[in-house]
Scaffold this motif. Structure first.
Motif, short mmCIF file in Angstrom:
data_model
loop_
_atom_site.label_atom_id
_atom_site.label_comp_id
_atom_site.label_asym_id
_atom_site.label_seq_id
_atom_site.Cartn_x
_atom_site.Cartn_y
_atom_site.Cartn_z
N VAL A 186 30.87 33.17 36.44
CA VAL A 186 30.55 34.59 36.49
C VAL A 186 31.23 35.24 37.69
O VAL A 186 31.82 36.33 37.60
N LEU A 187 31.18 34.57 38.85
CA LEU A 187 31.85 35.10 40.04
C LEU A 187 33.36 35.19 39.83
O LEU A 187 33.98 36.23 40.11
N ALA A 188 33.96 34.11 39.36
CA ALA A 188 35.42 34.07 39.22
C ALA A 188 35.94 35.08 38.20
O ALA A 188 37.10 35.50 38.29
N SER A 189 35.11 35.49 37.24
CA SER A 189 35.54 36.44 36.22
C SER A 189 35.13 37.88 36.54
O SER A 189 35.46 38.79 35.77
N SER A 190 34.44 38.11 37.64
CA SER A 190 34.00 39.47 37.99
C SER A 190 35.15 40.26 38.60
O SER A 190 35.94 39.74 39.39
N TRP A 191 35.25 41.53 38.22
CA TRP A 191 36.37 42.33 38.72
C TRP A 191 36.27 42.61 40.22
O TRP A 191 37.33 42.70 40.89
N ALA A 211 21.25 33.14 28.08
CA ALA A 211 22.04 34.34 27.86
C ALA A 211 22.21 34.62 26.37
O ALA A 211 22.34 33.70 25.56
N PHE A 212 22.25 35.90 26.01
CA PHE A 212 22.55 36.31 24.64
C PHE A 212 24.06 36.30 24.44
O PHE A 212 24.82 36.66 25.35
N PRO A 213 24.54 35.93 23.27
CA PRO A 213 26.00 35.91 23.04
C PRO A 213 26.66 37.27 23.28
O PRO A 213 27.78 37.33 23.78
N LEU A 214 25.96 38.34 22.92
CA LEU A 214 26.53 39.67 23.11
C LEU A 214 26.75 39.98 24.59
O LEU A 214 27.68 40.70 24.95
N THR A 215 25.87 39.45 25.45
CA THR A 215 25.98 39.71 26.88
C THR A 215 27.31 39.19 27.44
O THR A 215 27.96 39.85 28.26
N LEU A 216 27.72 38.02 26.98
CA LEU A 216 28.98 37.45 27.46
C LEU A 216 30.16 38.32 27.07
O LEU A 216 31.07 38.56 27.88
N TRP A 217 30.17 38.83 25.85
CA TRP A 217 31.27 39.68 25.42
C TRP A 217 31.29 41.00 26.19
O TRP A 217 32.37 41.50 26.55
N ILE A 218 30.11 41.54 26.44
CA ILE A 218 30.05 42.77 27.23
C ILE A 218 30.58 42.52 28.64
O ILE A 218 31.32 43.34 29.20
N TRP A 219 30.22 41.36 29.20
CA TRP A 219 30.69 41.02 30.55
C TRP A 219 32.21 40.89 30.61
O TRP A 219 32.86 41.40 31.53
N VAL A 220 32.78 40.22 29.62
CA VAL A 220 34.23 40.01 29.61
C VAL A 220 34.97 41.34 29.46
O VAL A 220 35.93 41.63 30.20
N VAL A 221 34.56 42.16 28.52
CA VAL A 221 35.23 43.44 28.29
C VAL A 221 35.08 44.36 29.50
O VAL A 221 36.03 45.03 29.92
N PHE A 222 33.87 44.41 30.05
CA PHE A 222 33.60 45.26 31.21
C PHE A 222 34.51 44.91 32.38
O PHE A 222 35.16 45.78 32.97
N LEU A 280 37.29 43.07 32.36
CA LEU A 280 38.70 43.17 32.03
C LEU A 280 39.19 44.61 32.18
O LEU A 280 40.25 44.86 32.77
N LEU A 281 38.42 45.56 31.67
CA LEU A 281 38.81 46.96 31.75
C LEU A 281 38.87 47.45 33.19
O LEU A 281 39.84 48.11 33.60
N LEU A 282 37.86 47.14 33.99
CA LEU A 282 37.84 47.64 35.36
C LEU A 282 38.85 46.92 36.24
O LEU A 282 39.39 47.51 37.18
N CYS A 283 39.13 45.66 35.94
CA CYS A 283 40.16 44.94 36.70
C CYS A 283 41.53 45.56 36.44
O CYS A 283 42.32 45.75 37.38
N ILE A 284 41.81 45.89 35.20
CA ILE A 284 43.09 46.53 34.88
C ILE A 284 43.17 47.92 35.50
O ILE A 284 44.20 48.31 36.06
N PHE A 285 42.06 48.67 35.42
CA PHE A 285 42.09 50.05 35.92
C PHE A 285 42.26 50.08 37.43
O PHE A 285 43.19 50.71 37.95
N PHE A 286 41.37 49.41 38.17
CA PHE A 286 41.43 49.48 39.63
C PHE A 286 42.52 48.58 40.21
O PHE A 286 43.09 48.90 41.26
N GLY A 287 42.81 47.47 39.56
CA GLY A 287 43.80 46.57 40.10
C GLY A 287 45.23 46.98 39.84
O GLY A 287 46.12 46.68 40.64
N TRP A 288 45.47 47.73 38.74
CA TRP A 288 46.85 48.01 38.36
C TRP A 288 47.14 49.49 38.12
O TRP A 288 48.24 49.95 38.42
N LEU A 289 46.19 50.24 37.58
CA LEU A 289 46.48 51.61 37.15
C LEU A 289 46.08 52.67 38.16
O LEU A 289 46.80 53.67 38.31
N HIS A 290 44.98 52.49 38.85
CA HIS A 290 44.45 53.54 39.73
C HIS A 290 45.43 53.83 40.87
O HIS A 290 45.71 52.97 41.69
N GLN A 291 45.95 55.06 40.90
CA GLN A 291 46.96 55.46 41.91
C GLN A 291 48.08 54.41 41.97
O GLN A 291 48.60 54.08 43.03
#
Length: 570
Positions: free
Chosen positions: A181-186, A422-433, A435-446
């Motif tokens: 969970v830590l290693a995959s958090s944005w 954990a519910f299976p849906l929770t894992l998918w929400i975590w991955v998508v959440f 992934l999107l913020l890592c791309i936005f703040f890590g690569w796109l923001h300014q």
């Protein structure tokens, strides 16, 4: 999940974390302006390059206001640690192997004109920053502190979390789910590899939780000394560390006093003495730094030492609403309703659900002490709740202020994302959440600011000539250190450079003599201010047109697409 699969995923995520040092996203100016990169390697404003006051007011300033002697709200030691330490290690141990220079090249390379003013033997800037660092490029100054922070994140994020997860009585053997969970958090993938003081504060808190947990189980004196050191370091990194460390230390001392009052008082004295000793060293180092940057106070070093207690100055500054209005005012519930979910997504929702459940039991009178509640669980819950509440008292609230809660919140609720409960849906929400913020703040923001500065010295073959004046408009503050050119064998900063053969023959020719690029920061000014600034830049170069120091008359404008469309429409 099988252990082999879990370990494979974890190793891949750690590799991804280190690969993230090349991210081009610009999260916040404090990454560059509070880490020491811009402070020690930026283009300073005290250079006379023919610019009139009319245009100089927009000149990018490489000395952040926090490090001005009249404010002194930041300690200089964390900047030394995050920036100068890795750069010095690189210059001394790694760079000679990567970029070997022959004796002829070394003879032709101009020596730095920097001289040390640390003649009295006290610790100062010149003790760490060596002349060899003046030859570092902007890319090296950018990436090396990030690599250093990535290494520290493994030591002070992953290792403490491993211990805290394993300390749970119901923990299964093998790789804890919390590690994935830590290693995959944005926040870990983006903030964890950048020299933010918030990242350093989060590392200090995770180390405090680890040491406090171990110290609660034994009578080791070394552990008590370590608690005092960590508390002092955390406070001088950011004064807000008090909000997170206070509940942890209260719970720890309460546990120790309940076991033995005499031992508890002795340990309190030991921790307090260590805290004061380390804090005194910080204050003396800061006083030395600020006295060097303020010549009028250099002779009154010992008299002015108390003026440079950075945590106290920062607290006094942030306690005034008028000061915070310059940085932005937010509703008091921003941390709880916006910033916490933005950082941790589903984990924040689990925390809110836990608080609501406890509050409901208290109201119904059904609240009972949990038999399995451990010191680690109580400390993590207290530091999240108390820290968030105390920081919410201030009207200026940014998501990164809550970054220190990353280890406590994952230690408490990580299994609800990736575990048997954990519910299976929770894992998918975590991955998508994430992934999107890592791309936005890590690569796109300014995302255009950093590359434009790194490529500034590649703009010499433009049809109109080299742009020596660069204007940033509607962007974050441009960190000027990124525009540092390569200084291996030739300089592009207006200095005379000797060829190796001329140097050996006792002569010296001018290879090129060009002034360094001037960078202007228009921030969020209006289009009228932009035109006024450009006119001032073009009209007030005092050097003759054909002189080597004169500008090319070409201005490069850097701005977002949205701002460009607005300008063209008007």
């Amino acid at each position: 999940m099988r252990q082999s699969t879990a370990w494979f995923c974890y190793v891949c995520l750690v590799v991804l974390r280190f690969a993230g040092v090349v991210q081009r996203g610009y999260v916040h100016p404090d990454e560059f302006f509070q880490s020491g990169q811009e402070l020690f390697f930026g283009t300073h404003r005290d250079v006379d390059d023919g610019l009139s006051p009319g245009a100089d007011r927009w000149r990018a300033n490489s000395v952040p206001w926090e490090f001005e002697p009249r404010h002194a709200v930041r300690s200089s030691v964390p900047t030394y640690f995050m920036t100068l330490v890795p750069l010095r290690l690189y210059v001394k141990a790694v760079r000679p192997w990567l970029l070997p220079l022959s004796r002829e090249q070394q003879a032709g390379t101009p020596q730095s004109t920097q001289t040390s003013n640390n003649s009295d033997g006290r610790f100062g800037l010149d003790t760490i920053k060596t002349p060899e660092m003046d030859d570092l490029t902007g890319r090296e100054v950018l990436l090396l502190p990030r690599v250093f922070m990535a290494i520290l994140s493994v030591i002070f994020f992953d290792m403490p979390l491993w211990h805290l997860a394993k300390s749970r009585t119901n923990q299964e053997p093998g790789l804890p789910a919390e590690m994935l969970v830590l290693a995959s958090s944005w926040p870990c993938l983006v903030f964890g590899v950048r020299p933010f003081t918030n990242t350093l504060e989060a590392m200090a808190l995770s180390a405090l939780l680890l040491v406090a947990d171990r110290a609660s189980r034994n009578d080791s004196t070394v552990m008590k000394l370590a608690l005092g050191v960590i508390c002092s370091v955390g406070v001088f990194v950011r004064f807000t560390f008090v909000c997170y460390a206070f509940p942890v230390m209260v719970i720890f001392l309460w546990h120790r006093l309940m076991r033995s009052r005499s031992k508890g008082l002795f340990e309190l004295t030991l921790i307090g003495s260590t805290f004061l000793a380390v804090s005194t060293a910080f204050v003396l180092a800061d006083a030395q730094y600020y006295s060097e940057t303020n010549p009028s106070a250099h002779q009154q070093y010992y008299c002015d030492t108390l003026n440079y207690i950075a945590p106290l100055n920062a607290f006094l500054y942030n306690s005034k609403r008028t000061n915070l209005e310059n940085h932005g005012i937010h509703p008091r519930i921003t941390h709880a309703l916006v910033n916490m979910p933005m950082l941790f997504g589903p984990l924040a929702l689990f925390g809110f659900a836990r608080i609501a459940k406890v509050a409901f039991k208290v109201v119904k009178g059904e609240m009972r002490p949990e038999r399995e509640s451990s010191f680690t669980q109580a400390s993590c819950q207290a530091t999240i709740l108390v820290g968030t509440i105390l920081l919410s008292c201030a009207p200026h609230q940014e998501p990164r202020f809550l970054l220190p809660t990353i280890i406590p919140i994952i230690a408490l609720y990580g299994k609800r994302v990736l575990g048997k409960e954990a519910f299976p849906l929770t894992l998918w929400i975590w991955v998508v959440f994430n992934l999107l913020l890592c791309i936005f703040f890590g690569w796109l923001h300014q995302g255009g600011v950093v590359p434009s500065l790194l490529r500034m010295h590649w703009q010499q073959d433009q049809p109109l000539g080299r742009a020596e004046d660069v204007v940033y408009y509607k962007t974050y503050m441009p960190p000027t250190f990124l525009s540092r050119p390569t200084l291996h064998g030739s300089m592009r900063t207006g200095e005379e450079v000797c060829r190796a053969e001329d140097h050996n023959a006792g002569g010296c020719d001018i290879i090129e003599r060009k002034r360094p690029s001037r960078i202007f920061d228009l921030r969020g000014e209006t289009s009228i201010s932009l035109l006024h600034a450009i006119n001032n830049i073009l009209a007030c170069d005092k050097y003759p047109e054909n002189s080597p120091e004169a500008g090319s008359g070409v201005i490069m404008l850097v701005l977002p697409n949205a701002a460009m469309r607005t300008l063209t429409d008007t």
